[in-house]
Structures are given as structure tokens and as C-alpha cells.
Write a protein that holds these residues in place. Structure first.
Motif, PDB file in Angstrom:
ATOM      1  N   LEU A 197       0.807  -1.218   0.000  1.00 28.66           N
ATOM      2  CA  LEU A 197       0.000   0.000   0.000  1.00 28.66           C
ATOM      3  C   LEU A 197       0.840   1.268   0.000  1.00 28.66           C
ATOM      4  CD1 LEU A 197      -2.854  -0.850   2.540  1.00 28.66           C
ATOM      5  CD2 LEU A 197      -2.984  -0.825   0.062  1.00 28.66           C
ATOM      6  N   SER A 198       2.034   1.193   0.572  1.00 33.50           N
ATOM      7  CA  SER A 198       2.846   2.401   0.734  1.00 33.50           C
ATOM      8  C   SER A 198       3.256   3.011  -0.607  1.00 33.50           C
ATOM      9  CB  SER A 198       4.091   2.097   1.566  1.00 33.50           C
ATOM     10  OG  SER A 198       4.959   1.215   0.868  1.00 33.50           O
ATOM     11  N   LYS A 199       3.249   2.215  -1.674  1.00 31.82           N
ATOM     12  CA  LYS A 199       3.672   2.719  -2.972  1.00 31.82           C
ATOM     13  C   LYS A 199       2.511   2.969  -3.922  1.00 31.82           C
ATOM     14  CE  LYS A 199       8.253   0.637  -2.718  1.00 31.82           C
ATOM     15  NZ  LYS A 199       9.242  -0.272  -3.368  1.00 31.82           N
ATOM     16  N   SER A 200       1.301   2.775  -3.447  1.00 33.22           N
ATOM     17  CA  SER A 200       0.139   2.890  -4.327  1.00 33.22           C
ATOM     18  C   SER A 200      -0.025   4.297  -4.884  1.00 33.22           C
ATOM     19  CB  SER A 200      -1.129   2.467  -3.582  1.00 33.22           C
ATOM     20  OG  SER A 200      -1.077   1.085  -3.275  1.00 33.22           O
ATOM     21  N   GLY A 234      -9.829  -4.200   8.280  1.00 35.78           N
ATOM     22  CA  GLY A 234     -10.376  -4.354   9.617  1.00 35.78           C
ATOM     23  C   GLY A 234      -9.429  -3.923  10.714  1.00 35.78           C
ATOM     24  N   GLY A 235      -9.185  -4.812  11.690  1.00 41.66           N
ATOM     25  CA  GLY A 235      -8.388  -4.503  12.864  1.00 41.66           C
ATOM     26  C   GLY A 235      -6.929  -4.250  12.582  1.00 41.66           C
ATOM     27  N   HIS A 236      -6.468  -4.518  11.372  1.00 36.32           N
ATOM     28  CA  HIS A 236      -5.072  -4.285  11.028  1.00 36.32           C
ATOM     29  C   HIS A 236      -4.824  -2.852  10.575  1.00 36.32           C
ATOM     30  CE1 HIS A 236      -4.297  -8.567  11.311  1.00 36.32           C
ATOM     31  NE2 HIS A 236      -5.356  -8.781  10.555  1.00 36.32           N
ATOM     32  N   LEU A 237      -5.832  -1.993  10.644  1.00 39.80           N
ATOM     33  CA  LEU A 237      -5.702  -0.640  10.120  1.00 39.80           C
ATOM     34  C   LEU A 237      -4.653   0.174  10.857  1.00 39.80           C
ATOM     35  CD1 LEU A 237      -6.754   1.539   8.167  1.00 39.80           C
ATOM     36  CD2 LEU A 237      -8.392   2.202   9.919  1.00 39.80           C
ATOM     37  N   SER A 238      -4.434  -0.095  12.152  1.00 39.56           N
ATOM     38  CA  SER A 238      -3.539   0.742  12.954  1.00 39.56           C
ATOM     39  C   SER A 238      -2.153   0.856  12.345  1.00 39.56           C
ATOM     40  CB  SER A 238      -3.437   0.192  14.382  1.00 39.56           C
ATOM     41  OG  SER A 238      -2.983  -1.156  14.348  1.00 39.56           O
ATOM     42  N   PHE A 239      -1.600  -0.251  11.830  1.00 42.94           N
ATOM     43  CA  PHE A 239      -0.256  -0.167  11.278  1.00 42.94           C
ATOM     44  C   PHE A 239      -0.247   0.339   9.844  1.00 42.94           C
ATOM     45  CE2 PHE A 239      -1.402  -4.275   9.548  1.00 42.94           C
ATOM     46  CZ  PHE A 239      -0.710  -4.340   8.349  1.00 42.94           C
ATOM     47  N   LEU A 240      -1.429   0.566   9.273  1.00 46.18           N
ATOM     48  CA  LEU A 240      -1.518   1.062   7.913  1.00 46.18           C
ATOM     49  C   LEU A 240      -1.740   2.563   7.840  1.00 46.18           C
ATOM     50  CD1 LEU A 240      -3.855  -1.699   6.435  1.00 46.18           C
ATOM     51  CD2 LEU A 240      -1.434  -1.431   5.944  1.00 46.18           C
ATOM     52  N   ARG A 241      -2.051   3.203   8.963  1.00 46.62           N
ATOM     53  CA  ARG A 241      -2.475   4.603   8.925  1.00 46.62           C
ATOM     54  C   ARG A 241      -1.452   5.514   8.280  1.00 46.62           C
ATOM     55  NH1 ARG A 241      -7.068   6.004  11.286  1.00 46.62           N
ATOM     56  NH2 ARG A 241      -8.075   4.567  12.721  1.00 46.62           N
ATOM     57  N   GLU A 242      -0.177   5.250   8.515  1.00 47.80           N
ATOM     58  CA  GLU A 242       0.846   6.125   7.953  1.00 47.80           C
ATOM     59  C   GLU A 242       1.022   5.913   6.455  1.00 47.80           C
ATOM     60  OE1 GLU A 242       4.425   5.703  10.086  1.00 47.80           O
ATOM     61  OE2 GLU A 242       3.614   6.428  11.978  1.00 47.80           O
ATOM     62  N   MET A 243       0.440   4.843   5.889  1.00 49.86           N
ATOM     63  CA  MET A 243       0.610   4.536   4.487  1.00 49.86           C
ATOM     64  C   MET A 243      -0.489   5.127   3.620  1.00 49.86           C
ATOM     65  SD  MET A 243       1.664   0.531   4.581  1.00 49.86           S
ATOM     66  CE  MET A 243       3.029  -0.089   5.567  1.00 49.86           C
ATOM     67  N   VAL A 244      -1.616   5.485   4.220  1.00 48.24           N
ATOM     68  CA  VAL A 244      -2.762   5.871   3.429  1.00 48.24           C
ATOM     69  C   VAL A 244      -2.992   7.378   3.510  1.00 48.24           C
ATOM     70  CG1 VAL A 244      -3.846   3.634   3.742  1.00 48.24           C
ATOM     71  CG2 VAL A 244      -4.393   5.472   5.338  1.00 48.24           C
ATOM     72  N   VAL A 245      -3.792   7.868   2.593  1.00 48.17           N
ATOM     73  CA  VAL A 245      -4.142   9.283   2.540  1.00 48.17           C
ATOM     74  C   VAL A 245      -5.140   9.566   3.635  1.00 48.17           C
ATOM     75  CG1 VAL A 245      -5.138  11.087   1.131  1.00 48.17           C
ATOM     76  CG2 VAL A 245      -3.764   9.311   0.059  1.00 48.17           C
ATOM     77  N   VAL A 246      -4.880  10.572   4.449  1.00 48.25           N
ATOM     78  CA  VAL A 246      -5.786  10.918   5.524  1.00 48.25           C
ATOM     79  C   VAL A 246      -6.930  11.749   4.955  1.00 48.25           C
ATOM     80  CG1 VAL A 246      -6.038  12.117   7.718  1.00 48.25           C
ATOM     81  CG2 VAL A 246      -3.924  10.885   7.194  1.00 48.25           C
ATOM     82  N   SER A 247      -8.159  11.387   5.280  1.00 44.09           N
ATOM     83  CA  SER A 247      -9.320  12.107   4.776  1.00 44.09           C
ATOM     84  C   SER A 247      -9.303  13.542   5.270  1.00 44.09           C
ATOM     85  CB  SER A 247     -10.604  11.427   5.246  1.00 44.09           C
ATOM     86  OG  SER A 247     -10.632  10.094   4.816  1.00 44.09           O
ATOM     87  N   PRO A 248      -9.699  14.500   4.437  1.00 42.72           N
ATOM     88  CA  PRO A 248      -9.703  15.905   4.851  1.00 42.72           C
ATOM     89  C   PRO A 248     -10.805  16.145   5.862  1.00 42.72           C
ATOM     90  CG  PRO A 248     -10.652  15.648   2.640  1.00 42.72           C
ATOM     91  CD  PRO A 248     -10.089  14.311   3.025  1.00 42.72           C
TER      92      PRO A 248
END
Length: 248
Positions: A197-200, A234-248
């Protein structure tokens, strides 16, 4: 723009278990699209179903406005590396040359034009100096470059790749994604299964987010948000937060 891929209510099962559930989406021509999702989400299953490599339970798939059996020769496919017999006695150039066969008549053999095209495709992926090597003698990244060259030699308007970056070096990955972007810029459509996901954001125009069912499909900025990603991971989102675009 016309649709390169149109899928409606697609359902696919393995041994009685639903692997892809009621998936519908449309991809315009000239897009570089990543198919993402957690392990076991049905990403490769979806790709194989689009290509007609596995049976579907129900639904419709149209590629460039036609059913798969009517356009198969116009589709280039790079499978996962673990599905290839690397001990087969074939050279790098001969491997790429196979990509020219769908465009030749019955019983025709490759001639100078096909051989020159294959060599040019090898040059584009930086593998021309390995043309006489047996394919199994190459590294994983080199093998993947060769199979991309084979797909390019087919001269199609749409390419499908299944996990092309797994087990390859960074240099090969960068080379391959740059070539895919160039093909996109030429108007070709590229769909590939991807897991990082980090390179998407860097790699793709659009994403198909899957977890057996379709979670999201569209521009990266719309799909790669915590609220959307959470539905797939699901519950694995915590370690993904820094990889995805934060909603405005």
C-alpha cells in the motif's frame, strides 16, 4: 473514454467457497490500475477470472468491449513467477519471441521482423545483453523483466500482471513500474495485483480494493483513505495509517 474492462456481478468459487462475491466495476482505457487487498482477498482470483483462466459462477466480463474468448490474443498476461517452469530449456530471446506468436498466422515461424521486435523489447527492459542466457539462470528481477518484454512483444492495448514485484530487487521494480507508466502514457491499459500500500500513490492512477467483495474502485486519493481501507483490512488498520491518505 471507452471502457477497457467492464465487470458486472462477478462471482467466483474455489471448492464451493466464494472467493469473489458480486463484484462490479469499470476501468477506462489508458489507466494504470492496482488491485489491492489483504491476503486471501481474492486478488489473483479476480485477475484470472477476468482472463478466463478459471471458471466463474456468474456475472459478465468484457475486455475492450468484447468477451474474453473473442479477444484473448489481444491481451498480454504476466503470471506469478512461481507458476513458471524456470528449468524449461529456452533462452531469454526465445522467451520474448513467444510474445509475437499470437499475431502470426497459423504455421508461420518468427522471421527477422519478429526477432528484431523481440530484441527491441529486451532493450527497453535493459536485458538485451542476456539474450542468449537460459531463463532459469537469471535473478528474480531479471526474469520478471524478460516476461514483461514478452508481454510488450505481443503489442496489445491491455496488460495484466499478477504480483510482478514479489521477490525481485528494487532496481527491477523501479524499471518495471517506469515501463508500465510509459505504456500507460502511450494509451495502453495496465492492471496489476499488488500488495504494498505504501507505494500505491506513486505507482497507480486508480485502485481496485478487494476483500472477496469490492470495497472501493476509483482514483487512488478516493480509495486509499483510512475509512475505506478499514473496510478491507479491519483490525489491522492501525499499522496502515501512515501509508494511506488521511481524509480531509
Amino acid at each position: 473514454m471507452a471502457n477497457a474492462v467492464k465487470v458486472k456481478n462477478l462471482q467466483v468459487s474455489y471448492y464451493g467457497q466464494e472467493a469473489v462475491q458480486n463484484v462490479s466495476f469499470e476501468i477506462e482505457t489508458g489507466k494504470l490500475v492496482g488491485i489491492i487487498g489483504p491476503n486471501g482477498a481474492g486478488k489473483s482470483t479476480l485477475l484470472k477470472a477476468l482472463l478466463g483462466l478459471i471458471p466463474i459462477d456468474k456475472g459478465q466480463v468484457n475486455i475492450l468491449g468484447k468477451e474474453i474468448q473473442d479477444i484473448r490474443k489481444k491481451i498480454a498476461y504476466v503470471p506469478q513467477r512461481n507458476n513458471i517452469d524456470w528449468d524449461f530449456p529456452i533462452s531469454v530471446l526465445e522467451t520474448v519471441l513467444l510474445g509475437t506468436y499470437p499475431n502470426m498466422g497459423v504455421f508461420r515461424k518468427p522471421k527477422r521482423m519478429e526477432k528484431e521486435l523481440s530484441y527491441e523489447c529486451l532493450k527497453k527492459v535493459g536485458m538485451e545483453s542476456f539474450k542468449d542466457r537460459q531463463i532459469g539462470e537469471l535473478s528474480g528481477g531479471q526474469q520478471q523483466r524478460v516476461f514483461l518484454a514478452r508481454a510488450m512483444a505481443q503489442q496489445t492495448d491491455i496488460l495484466f500482471l499478477d504480483e510482478p514485484f514479489v521477490g525481485i530487487d528494487v532496481s527491477s521494480e523501479e524499471t518495471i513500474i517506469q515501463i508500465l507508466k510509459e505504456l500507460r502514457n502511450e494509451g495502453k491499459t495496465v492492471l496489476l495485483v499488488h500488495h504494498d500500500l505504501s507505494k500505491s500513490n506513486e505507482y497507480f492512477d486508480e485502485l481496485i480494493l478487494l476483500n472477496k467483495e469490492l470495497i472501493g474502485c476509483g482514483p487512488v486519493s478516493e480509495v486509499l483513505k483510512p475509512g475505506v481501507i478499514a473496510k478491507a483490512y479491519g483490525g489491522h488498520l492501525s499499522f496502515l495509517r501512515e501509508m494511506v491518505v488521511v481524509s480531509p
